[in-house]
Motif scaffolding. Structure first.
Motif, PDB file in Angstrom:
ATOM      1  N   ILE A 103       0.830  -1.272   0.006  1.00 52.98           N
ATOM      2  CA  ILE A 103      -0.132  -0.052  -0.079  1.00 52.98           C
ATOM      3  C   ILE A 103       0.750   1.348   0.109  1.00 52.98           C
ATOM      4  O   ILE A 103       0.572   2.183  -0.748  1.00 52.98           O
ATOM      5  N   TRP A 104       2.136   1.142   0.799  1.00 49.73           N
ATOM      6  CA  TRP A 104       2.887   2.510   1.016  1.00 49.73           C
ATOM      7  C   TRP A 104       3.639   2.562  -0.472  1.00 49.73           C
ATOM      8  O   TRP A 104       3.820   3.724  -0.836  1.00 49.73           O
ATOM      9  N   ARG A 105       4.046   1.526  -0.920  1.00 49.64           N
ATOM     10  CA  ARG A 105       5.270   1.711  -2.099  1.00 49.64           C
ATOM     11  C   ARG A 105       4.394   1.961  -3.176  1.00 49.64           C
ATOM     12  O   ARG A 105       4.785   2.670  -4.107  1.00 49.64           O
ATOM     13  N   LEU A 106       3.201   1.562  -3.531  1.00 46.32           N
ATOM     14  CA  LEU A 106       2.142   2.018  -4.626  1.00 46.32           C
ATOM     15  C   LEU A 106       1.960   3.448  -4.490  1.00 46.32           C
ATOM     16  O   LEU A 106       2.021   4.055  -5.422  1.00 46.32           O
ATOM     17  N   GLU A 139       7.786   4.606  10.635  1.00 42.21           N
ATOM     18  CA  GLU A 139       9.068   5.063   9.775  1.00 42.21           C
ATOM     19  C   GLU A 139       8.804   5.150   8.344  1.00 42.21           C
ATOM     20  O   GLU A 139       9.691   6.019   7.800  1.00 42.21           O
ATOM     21  N   LEU A 140       7.889   4.381   7.581  1.00 43.29           N
ATOM     22  CA  LEU A 140       7.464   4.724   6.437  1.00 43.29           C
ATOM     23  C   LEU A 140       6.961   6.160   5.994  1.00 43.29           C
ATOM     24  O   LEU A 140       7.415   6.653   4.808  1.00 43.29           O
ATOM     25  N   PHE A 141       6.774   6.837   7.063  1.00 41.70           N
ATOM     26  CA  PHE A 141       6.212   8.176   6.641  1.00 41.70           C
ATOM     27  C   PHE A 141       7.356   9.260   7.418  1.00 41.70           C
ATOM     28  O   PHE A 141       6.659  10.476   7.605  1.00 41.70           O
ATOM     29  N   THR A 142       8.621   8.746   7.708  1.00 40.69           N
ATOM     30  CA  THR A 142       9.103   9.638   8.231  1.00 40.69           C
ATOM     31  C   THR A 142      10.020  10.509   7.264  1.00 40.69           C
ATOM     32  O   THR A 142      10.517   9.774   6.309  1.00 40.69           O
ATOM     33  N   ALA A 143      10.117  11.737   7.212  1.00 42.05           N
ATOM     34  CA  ALA A 143      10.604  12.622   6.223  1.00 42.05           C
ATOM     35  C   ALA A 143      12.344  12.542   6.016  1.00 42.05           C
ATOM     36  O   ALA A 143      12.883  12.261   7.217  1.00 42.05           O
ATOM     37  N   HIS A 144      12.757  12.571   4.843  1.00 47.33           N
ATOM     38  CA  HIS A 144      14.203  12.210   4.915  1.00 47.33           C
ATOM     39  C   HIS A 144      14.706  13.468   3.753  1.00 47.33           C
ATOM     40  O   HIS A 144      13.950  13.729   2.771  1.00 47.33           O
ATOM     41  N   GLU A 145      15.866  14.206   3.881  1.00 47.35           N
ATOM     42  CA  GLU A 145      16.412  15.182   3.272  1.00 47.35           C
ATOM     43  C   GLU A 145      16.642  14.749   1.606  1.00 47.35           C
ATOM     44  O   GLU A 145      16.482  15.740   0.852  1.00 47.35           O
ATOM     45  N   ALA A 146      16.826  13.471   1.343  1.00 44.20           N
ATOM     46  CA  ALA A 146      16.957  13.028  -0.050  1.00 44.20           C
ATOM     47  C   ALA A 146      15.785  12.606  -0.680  1.00 44.20           C
ATOM     48  O   ALA A 146      15.895  12.461  -1.949  1.00 44.20           O
ATOM     49  N   GLU A 147      14.632  12.815  -0.149  1.00 41.22           N
ATOM     50  CA  GLU A 147      13.470  12.293  -0.799  1.00 41.22           C
ATOM     51  C   GLU A 147      13.095  13.270  -1.955  1.00 41.22           C
ATOM     52  O   GLU A 147      13.077  14.416  -1.820  1.00 41.22           O
ATOM     53  N   PHE A 148      12.321  12.610  -2.991  1.00 36.30           N
ATOM     54  CA  PHE A 148      11.702  13.456  -4.093  1.00 36.30           C
ATOM     55  C   PHE A 148      10.482  13.445  -3.794  1.00 36.30           C
ATOM     56  O   PHE A 148       9.719  14.145  -4.680  1.00 36.30           O
ATOM     57  N   VAL A 149       9.877  12.434  -2.993  1.00 37.86           N
ATOM     58  CA  VAL A 149       8.417  12.596  -2.695  1.00 37.86           C
ATOM     59  C   VAL A 149       8.266  12.579  -1.172  1.00 37.86           C
ATOM     60  O   VAL A 149       9.053  11.944  -0.646  1.00 37.86           O
TER      61      VAL A 149
END
Length: 285
Positions: free
Chosen positions: A143-146, A209-219
């Motif tokens: 669900i998360w990856r889609l 953890e799936l919804f924790t922001a990271h500086e490298a993200e494009f989404v």
């Protein structure tokens, strides 16, 4: 080139193949891998590495279920899901090597990094349990990856967008397969319902953890949560399952899988995944 039987393809007289990387050509062969203007190549590489590691490690865990699924049909389905994710991992790891200019190959990333260099979410490395645990992990992950791949279809990097477009078609099936089994178990017997709920309870500490922001993200990861919750709630309602009330698993000084901090299971997984390649680093067959 054709062979009379499969074994002729691996004789010394024929083209040698790298023993650990399957001998396939570069998965991005023929693709323009130039980093678009205005895109930070290092950041793009770091993000592709994250998503590639998610797919590679979870694929490995799914492969462990071969010969352990309840029916032959599910043996095939789970194996195919694992292969889909392995294909995504190949593309993403290859993209990482092109984006940062290192030209590292998918095999180099997979077999010759330490545990601390892996950037997958910790959910992907969870192991064992019964079939309800597997379905819960696959349901949450898919669900998360889609939702993530759907947003990446419009990525500023055309290579990443193409990888995401291919992945959407695959992960849509993964999500459907897991949802159908969740309903079948949750709305089945008393025992099957109990097992499916146990699986959800066990995986839930890793969901945050799936919804924790990271500086490298494009989404932005937090932006995916509403869709994730909506889809999951639909499945839980039909399956008569309860959303777990379990707290999130904390990181180490705030650091988690994206930062190279993993569960104790990760070291054992990599020992299995990398052992032959590390013992014979340049072997061919």
């Amino acid at each position: 080139m054709s062979f009379d039987n499969a074994y002729e393809a691996i004789t010394e007289e024929n083209d040698s193949r790298w023993a650990f990387g399957t001998g396939f050509e570069d998965p991005l062969s023929g693709v323009d891998t130039t980093v678009p203007s205005g895109v930070d190549g290092a950041r793009l590489a770091a993000y592709c590495l994250m998503l590639g590691d998610d797919a590679l490690i979870f694929s490995h865990r799914l492969q462990e279920w071969c010969t352990n699924a309840p029916e032959l049909e599910d043996e095939v389905a789970i194996a195919n899901i694992a292969l889909d994710l392995l294909g995504q991992a190949r593309l993403l790891l290859a993209r990482a090597g092109k984006a940062d200019g290192s030209d590292r190959t998918e095999d180099s990333y997979a077999f010759f990094r330490s545990e601390q260099e892996y950037r997958n979410v910790r959910l992907a490395e969870l192991e064992g349990g019964h079939f309800g645990h597997l379905i819960a992990r696959l349901l949450v992950f898919s669900i998360w990856r889609l939702a993530l791949l759907q947003q990446l279809q419009s990525s500023v990097d055309p290579v990443l967008a193409a990888i995401a477009d291919k992945g959407v078609k695959e992960v849509a099936y993964h999500r459907d397969y897991a949802a159908q089994w969740a309903v079948r178990l949750g709305d089945g017997t008393e025992l099957s319902h109990e097992r499916m709920q146990e699986g959800l309870d066990a995986v839930w500490p890793y969901v945050g953890e799936l919804f924790t922001a990271h500086e490298a993200e494009f989404v932005e990861s937090p932006s995916l949560r509403p869709e994730f919750d909506a889809i999951l709630d639909q499945v839980l309602a039909v399956a008569h399952l309860t959303r777990p009330e379990v707290g999130a698993l904390a990181g180490v000084s705030g650091r988690m899988g994206r930062d190279g901090v993993h569960t104790e299971r990760m070291g054992y997984l990599l020992a299995t995944l990398q052992s032959v390649a590390r013992e014979h680093p340049d072997a061919t067959w």
